[in-house]
Design a protein around this motif. Structure first.
Motif, short mmCIF file in Angstrom:
data_model
loop_
_atom_site.label_atom_id
_atom_site.label_comp_id
_atom_site.label_asym_id
_atom_site.label_seq_id
_atom_site.Cartn_x
_atom_site.Cartn_y
_atom_site.Cartn_z
N SER A 34 0.83 -1.21 0.00
CA SER A 34 0.00 0.00 0.00
C SER A 34 0.87 1.27 0.00
CB SER A 34 -0.93 -0.01 1.22
OG SER A 34 -1.75 1.12 1.23
N ALA A 35 1.94 1.25 0.79
CA ALA A 35 2.87 2.39 0.82
C ALA A 35 3.56 2.55 -0.53
CB ALA A 35 3.90 2.20 1.94
N TYR A 36 3.89 1.43 -1.17
CA TYR A 36 4.48 1.45 -2.52
C TYR A 36 3.52 2.13 -3.50
CZ TYR A 36 5.74 -0.25 -7.15
OH TYR A 36 6.03 -0.32 -8.50
N TYR A 37 2.23 1.75 -3.43
CA TYR A 37 1.24 2.36 -4.32
C TYR A 37 1.16 3.88 -4.11
CZ TYR A 37 -0.75 -2.32 -5.25
OH TYR A 37 -0.95 -3.63 -5.62
N ASP A 38 1.30 4.33 -2.87
CA ASP A 38 1.26 5.77 -2.59
C ASP A 38 2.40 6.50 -3.30
OD1 ASP A 38 -1.01 5.45 -1.01
OD2 ASP A 38 0.10 5.51 0.89
N VAL A 39 3.58 5.90 -3.30
CA VAL A 39 4.72 6.50 -3.99
C VAL A 39 4.46 6.49 -5.50
CG1 VAL A 39 7.21 6.35 -4.46
CG2 VAL A 39 6.34 5.80 -2.17
N LYS A 40 3.99 5.34 -6.01
CA LYS A 40 3.68 5.22 -7.44
C LYS A 40 2.66 6.27 -7.87
CE LYS A 40 0.47 2.92 -8.77
NZ LYS A 40 -0.92 3.32 -9.11
N ASN A 41 1.61 6.44 -7.07
CA ASN A 41 0.56 7.40 -7.41
C ASN A 41 1.07 8.84 -7.39
OD1 ASN A 41 -1.35 5.39 -7.84
ND2 ASN A 41 -2.00 5.39 -5.71
N ALA A 42 1.95 9.15 -6.46
CA ALA A 42 2.54 10.50 -6.40
C ALA A 42 3.36 10.77 -7.66
CB ALA A 42 3.40 10.66 -5.15
N LEU A 43 4.16 9.80 -8.08
CA LEU A 43 4.98 9.98 -9.29
C LEU A 43 4.11 10.03 -10.54
CD1 LEU A 43 7.98 7.65 -8.41
CD2 LEU A 43 7.96 10.15 -8.43
N ALA A 44 3.05 9.22 -10.59
CA ALA A 44 2.17 9.19 -11.76
C ALA A 44 1.43 10.51 -11.93
CB ALA A 44 1.17 8.04 -11.63
N THR A 45 1.24 11.24 -10.82
CA THR A 45 0.54 12.54 -10.88
C THR A 45 1.53 13.71 -10.76
OG1 THR A 45 0.04 12.35 -8.51
CG2 THR A 45 -1.67 11.64 -10.05
N ASP A 46 2.80 13.44 -10.99
CA ASP A 46 3.86 14.47 -11.04
C ASP A 46 4.04 15.23 -9.73
OD1 ASP A 46 4.21 13.85 -13.80
OD2 ASP A 46 2.63 15.26 -14.34
N LYS A 47 3.83 14.57 -8.60
CA LYS A 47 3.94 15.24 -7.29
C LYS A 47 5.24 14.83 -6.61
CE LYS A 47 -1.02 15.69 -6.88
NZ LYS A 47 -2.24 15.03 -6.41
N LYS A 48 6.31 15.54 -6.95
CA LYS A 48 7.65 15.24 -6.45
C LYS A 48 7.72 15.28 -4.92
CE LYS A 48 12.23 17.38 -6.32
NZ LYS A 48 12.24 17.31 -4.87
N ASP A 49 7.19 16.34 -4.32
CA ASP A 49 7.26 16.48 -2.87
C ASP A 49 6.46 15.41 -2.14
OD1 ASP A 49 8.91 18.67 -3.20
OD2 ASP A 49 7.29 20.14 -3.03
N LEU A 50 5.31 15.05 -2.69
CA LEU A 50 4.51 13.99 -2.11
C LEU A 50 5.23 12.65 -2.21
CD1 LEU A 50 1.85 13.20 -0.72
CD2 LEU A 50 0.85 12.91 -3.01
N ALA A 51 5.90 12.42 -3.33
CA ALA A 51 6.69 11.18 -3.50
C ALA A 51 7.78 11.11 -2.43
CB ALA A 51 7.29 11.12 -4.90
N THR A 52 8.43 12.23 -2.15
CA THR A 52 9.47 12.27 -1.12
C THR A 52 8.89 11.91 0.24
OG1 THR A 52 10.69 13.98 -2.33
CG2 THR A 52 11.17 13.77 0.01
N GLU A 53 7.73 12.46 0.54
CA GLU A 53 7.05 12.19 1.81
C GLU A 53 6.62 10.71 1.90
OE1 GLU A 53 2.68 13.36 3.41
OE2 GLU A 53 3.87 15.04 2.66
N LYS A 54 6.03 10.21 0.83
CA LYS A 54 5.49 8.85 0.83
C LYS A 54 6.59 7.78 0.84
CE LYS A 54 1.14 9.89 0.92
NZ LYS A 54 0.32 9.59 2.10
N VAL A 55 7.74 8.08 0.25
CA VAL A 55 8.80 7.07 0.24
C VAL A 55 9.40 6.90 1.64
CG1 VAL A 55 10.90 8.42 -0.31
CG2 VAL A 55 10.58 6.13 -1.29
N LYS A 56 9.27 7.91 2.49
CA LYS A 56 9.72 7.77 3.88
C LYS A 56 8.81 6.78 4.61
CE LYS A 56 11.83 12.29 3.89
NZ LYS A 56 11.68 13.69 4.23
N VAL A 57 7.51 6.83 4.32
CA VAL A 57 6.57 5.86 4.89
C VAL A 57 6.91 4.46 4.39
CG1 VAL A 57 4.13 5.17 5.01
CG2 VAL A 57 4.75 7.61 5.13
N LEU A 58 7.21 4.35 3.11
CA LEU A 58 7.60 3.07 2.51
C LEU A 58 8.82 2.49 3.24
CD1 LEU A 58 7.23 1.16 -0.17
CD2 LEU A 58 9.25 2.39 -0.90
#
Length: 167
Positions: A34-58
């Motif tokens: 689920s955490a992986y999907y959050d990172v994938k979804n952030a990158l798919a929607t071009d949200k660099k900062d959100l990807a940074t935040e979500k990869v810490k959860v991952l």
């Protein structure tokens, strides 16, 4: 008769303990997915900062896996892939631009695909998707393509290369 009853009780307790440990491990792996999907979804929607935040959860979910309960072969697989995921997650978090983050995500994706296929822990159907332009694959919780390697430029570029049914 008494010995048989005692043996049956011991077997029942051992089986219950193994089943409980496996379900606890599967639940932790599904949280990681689920955490992986959050990172994938952030990158798919071009949200660099959100990807940074979500990869810490991952990364935290990787650390939370109760891997000691895994059978030896699965444990060895997980230890190798966990190392890759953590290293690529650290790279992604430090990425200066989304292109660098996406390159790091590629390493995370291949480690997650290998882990999922080797451990078969998914409680939901998972789609392995592939982008021929990026020459890279990823996992998706939906059959519809959501390309994390190109985001809005080519959001639906790719195809489902494999469907992994829930276990």
């Amino acid at each position: 008769m008494k010995k048989i009853m005692i043996m049956m009780a011991i077997i029942a307790i051992a089986t219950t303990k193994i089943t409980f440990a496996q379900s606890k491990t599967d639940a932790a792996f599904n949280q990681l997915l689920s955490a992986y999907y959050d990172v994938k979804n952030a990158l798919a929607t071009d949200k660099k900062d959100l990807a940074t935040e979500k990869v810490k959860v991952l990364s935290a979910k990787v650390e939370a896996i109760p891997h000691k309960d895994l059978p030896a072969a699965q444990h060895m697989l997980w230890m190798g892939q966990a190392k890759v995921i953590k290293a690529k997650a650290a790279e992604l978090a430090a990425g200066k631009d989304i292109k660098a983050q996406r390159k790091s995500f590629e390493g995370i994706s291949y480690a997650m695909i290998k882990t999922l296929k080797g451990l078969k822990f998914n409680s939901q159907t998972v789609y392995v998707q592939h982008c021929p332009m990026a020459k890279a694959s990823w996992l998706n919780e939906k059959e519809n393509i959501e390309n994390p390697y190109y985001g809005s430029m080519m959001f639906d570029c790719g195809d489902v290369s494999e469907t992994i049914k829930s276990n």
